[in-house]
Write a protein that holds these residues in place. Structure first.
Motif, mmCIF file in Angstrom:
data_model
loop_
_atom_site.group_PDB
_atom_site.id
_atom_site.type_symbol
_atom_site.label_atom_id
_atom_site.label_comp_id
_atom_site.label_asym_id
_atom_site.label_seq_id
_atom_site.Cartn_x
_atom_site.Cartn_y
_atom_site.Cartn_z
ATOM 1 N N THR A 160 0.798 -1.233 0.000
ATOM 2 C CA THR A 160 0.000 0.000 0.000
ATOM 3 C C THR A 160 0.830 1.283 0.000
ATOM 4 O O THR A 160 0.336 2.306 -0.497
ATOM 5 C CB THR A 160 -0.990 0.016 1.186
ATOM 6 O OG1 THR A 160 -0.271 -0.245 2.406
ATOM 7 C CG2 THR A 160 -2.078 -1.033 0.992
ATOM 8 N N VAL B 274 -8.155 6.995 8.177
ATOM 9 C CA VAL B 274 -8.508 5.611 7.828
ATOM 10 C C VAL B 274 -7.880 4.643 8.826
ATOM 11 O O VAL B 274 -8.505 3.679 9.278
ATOM 12 C CB VAL B 274 -8.032 5.276 6.395
ATOM 13 C CG1 VAL B 274 -8.245 3.794 6.082
ATOM 14 C CG2 VAL B 274 -8.766 6.141 5.373
ATOM 15 N N TYR B 275 -6.637 4.918 9.192
ATOM 16 C CA TYR B 275 -5.896 4.096 10.159
ATOM 17 C C TYR B 275 -6.645 4.043 11.495
ATOM 18 O O TYR B 275 -6.833 2.965 12.084
ATOM 19 C CB TYR B 275 -4.511 4.720 10.349
ATOM 20 C CG TYR B 275 -3.427 3.811 10.883
ATOM 21 C CD1 TYR B 275 -3.606 3.034 12.025
ATOM 22 C CD2 TYR B 275 -2.181 3.775 10.263
ATOM 23 C CE1 TYR B 275 -2.591 2.236 12.517
ATOM 24 C CE2 TYR B 275 -1.164 2.969 10.740
ATOM 25 C CZ TYR B 275 -1.371 2.212 11.876
ATOM 26 O OH TYR B 275 -0.375 1.417 12.356
ATOM 27 N N ILE C 138 -9.800 4.621 12.083
ATOM 28 C CA ILE C 138 -11.056 3.872 11.914
ATOM 29 C C ILE C 138 -10.779 2.380 11.981
ATOM 30 O O ILE C 138 -11.508 1.625 12.646
ATOM 31 C CB ILE C 138 -11.723 4.241 10.574
ATOM 32 C CG1 ILE C 138 -12.199 5.697 10.601
ATOM 33 C CG2 ILE C 138 -12.900 3.311 10.280
ATOM 34 C CD1 ILE C 138 -12.677 6.219 9.256
ATOM 35 N N GLY C 139 -9.717 1.928 11.310
ATOM 36 C CA GLY C 139 -9.356 0.514 11.342
ATOM 37 C C GLY C 139 -9.003 0.046 12.737
ATOM 38 O O GLY C 139 -9.450 -1.027 13.188
ATOM 39 N N VAL D 251 -11.613 -6.875 8.018
ATOM 40 C CA VAL D 251 -11.887 -5.544 7.444
ATOM 41 C C VAL D 251 -11.096 -4.490 8.208
ATOM 42 O O VAL D 251 -10.471 -3.595 7.621
ATOM 43 C CB VAL D 251 -13.396 -5.227 7.480
ATOM 44 C CG1 VAL D 251 -13.642 -3.744 7.196
ATOM 45 C CG2 VAL D 251 -14.136 -6.067 6.450
ATOM 46 N N ALA D 252 -11.092 -4.605 9.544
ATOM 47 C CA ALA D 252 -10.340 -3.661 10.382
ATOM 48 C C ALA D 252 -8.853 -3.715 10.067
ATOM 49 O O ALA D 252 -8.196 -2.674 9.919
ATOM 50 C CB ALA D 252 -10.584 -3.977 11.857
ATOM 51 N N TYR E 12 -7.311 -4.694 7.349
ATOM 52 C CA TYR E 12 -6.941 -4.196 6.024
ATOM 53 C C TYR E 12 -7.196 -2.686 5.886
ATOM 54 O O TYR E 12 -6.580 -2.037 5.050
ATOM 55 C CB TYR E 12 -7.632 -5.007 4.928
ATOM 56 C CG TYR E 12 -6.889 -6.311 4.695
ATOM 57 C CD1 TYR E 12 -5.793 -6.359 3.837
ATOM 58 C CD2 TYR E 12 -7.238 -7.468 5.384
ATOM 59 C CE1 TYR E 12 -5.077 -7.530 3.646
ATOM 60 C CE2 TYR E 12 -6.518 -8.647 5.216
ATOM 61 C CZ TYR E 12 -5.438 -8.673 4.346
ATOM 62 O OH TYR E 12 -4.705 -9.834 4.174
ATOM 63 N N LEU E 13 -8.057 -2.133 6.734
ATOM 64 C CA LEU E 13 -8.146 -0.675 6.817
ATOM 65 C C LEU E 13 -6.858 -0.113 7.416
ATOM 66 O O LEU E 13 -6.352 0.919 6.975
ATOM 67 C CB LEU E 13 -9.350 -0.254 7.676
ATOM 68 C CG LEU E 13 -10.729 -0.322 7.018
ATOM 69 C CD1 LEU E 13 -11.812 -0.011 8.033
ATOM 70 C CD2 LEU E 13 -10.818 0.653 5.837
ATOM 71 N N LEU F 141 -4.252 -0.197 4.748
ATOM 72 C CA LEU F 141 -4.423 0.932 3.830
ATOM 73 C C LEU F 141 -3.937 2.225 4.476
ATOM 74 O O LEU F 141 -3.243 3.033 3.843
ATOM 75 C CB LEU F 141 -5.900 1.060 3.434
ATOM 76 C CG LEU F 141 -6.251 2.221 2.499
ATOM 77 C CD1 LEU F 141 -5.513 2.096 1.173
ATOM 78 C CD2 LEU F 141 -7.764 2.272 2.266
ATOM 79 N N GLY F 142 -4.276 2.405 5.755
ATOM 80 C CA GLY F 142 -3.863 3.613 6.459
ATOM 81 C C GLY F 142 -2.360 3.755 6.554
ATOM 82 O O GLY F 142 -1.801 4.832 6.301
#
Length: 356
Positions: free
Chosen positions: A92, A116-117, A119-120, A155-156, A158-159, A162-163
């Motif tokens: 990423t 985003v980080y 939120i994950g 999901v958490a 991989y967020l 991404l972050g």
């Protein structure tokens, strides 16, 4: 003569007030040396990095054990899932680096991906502590996770992957942006920044790999993931707190396009001789570089083949304007050379596992 002297002194005064590397403040105006950058801005960046590394290692160090104990996965499956996730965390940054250089700039890339980080990390904490999305356990070793509960966890994760992709490639270079290379005094301080930068990484990793691992094993996974989530929230607050003090480089367009242009132009001029006098190579006459937000780079003797892209021949101006797929500036060529120089070092460091 007196008037010319007055203008000269005025220009010199302006030079001492503003940076010469093209950086701008948060309003988009030239950066004022006295009000922005240097060690005024760096503590916020170092705080962000320390807390982000604490969050990352605090969450990832014990992840195989979490998959085994809470998601009831076999050792091989847990290790494979962690490896896949870890690999994603290293892919990423290619996305984050591209967006930062081409479109968003480093500030907004770090800011957006940090959210985003968080939120994950928050979702991961909830998946380990809130009834309904938390795996049901009967004793320490007898846990069962439904498909939905496992999905929330992944999901958490991989967020988070991404972050971290927007933070990893940008934070260290964003710290370097706070020091003007055209100012000898600031240039000296830049090396000190990197010493403190890696110190902050190691402090975060040390706390995560010792204290947080103990908390996860002895107190609970809710606390074990919750503390890294809070640390990441502090990282975001720390970063935004320094907004008024940061110096920002403007995004300069897609580096992939510029690199491709140099390669194509070099091969098109395969039979063209590079002049012995390198000052004859093509470069813009303006003080600013053609690459938005970047200063001009001096010619080097490495990878001489690519100098052919900057050799100007009559056909380059056949249509009245420069075709950038046939003629590139020295700065553009040197940008490619810099990447080629770094690649062997990066490959070596990844091979021995010393890159964070």
């Amino acid at each position: 003569m007196a008037e010319d002297s007055a203008y000269s002194k005025k220009d010199e005064a302006v030079d001492h007030v503003y940076t010469k590397d093209g950086t701008v403040d948060y309003h988009g105006n030239p950066s004022n040396k006295r009000k922005t950058g240097t060690w005024k801005a760096c503590p916020f960046i170092l705080g962000n990095e320390c807390c982000e590394r604490l969050a990352y290692y605090g969450m990832s160090t014990n992840l195989v054990l979490y998959f085994k104990k809470r998601l009831n996965q076999h050792s091989a499956t847990a290790s494979k899932n962690v490896s896949n996730w870890s690999g994603t965390c290293y892919i990423t940054p290619l996305i984050g680096a591209f967006l930062a250089d081409a479109y968003l700039g480093r500030y907004w890339t770090i800011a957006c991906f940090s959210v985003v980080y968080v939120i994950g990390m928050t979702l991961l904490t909830l998946s380990a502590s809130v009834s309904g999305i938390r795996p049901v356990c009967h004793g320490e070793e007898n846990c069962h996770a439904t498909v939905g509960q496992s999905a929330v966890c992944f999901v958490a994760l991989y967020l988070v992957a991404l972050g971290t992709g927007g933070i990893k490639p940008c934070v260290s270079s964003y710290g370097a942006d706070q020091f003007d290379d055209a100012d000898d005094a600031e240039k000296e301080h830049k090396s000190s920044f990197f010493n403190w930068f890696y110190f902050s990484i190691n402090i975060g990793a040390l706390i995560a790999s010792s204290l947080l691992v103990w908390i996860q094993d002895n107190v609970g996974w809710g606390w074990g993931f919750g503390i890294p989530a809070v640390a990441m929230a502090i990282a975001v607050v720390s970063f935004f707190s320094g907004t008024r003090l940061y110096r920002n480089q403007k995004p300069g367009g897609s580096p992939l396009t510029r690199i491709s242009q140099v390669i194509v132009a070099s091969f098109r001029k395969f039979h063209v001789e590079v002049p012995a006098d390198k000052s004859l190579l093509y470069e813009l006459a303006d003080a600013e570089s053609a690459i938005e937000g970047s200063r001009k780079l001096d010619h080097t003797n490495d990878f001489k083949f690519f100098d052919k892209a900057a050799v100007q021949i009559p056909s380059d101006n056949a249509k009245g304007s420069v075709d950038t797929w046939r003629l590139c500036t020295v700065t553009q060529v040197e940008e490619l050379k810099a990447i080629l120089k770094v690649l062997p070092w990066y490959t070596y460091k990844r091979a021995i596992g010393t890159l964070r």
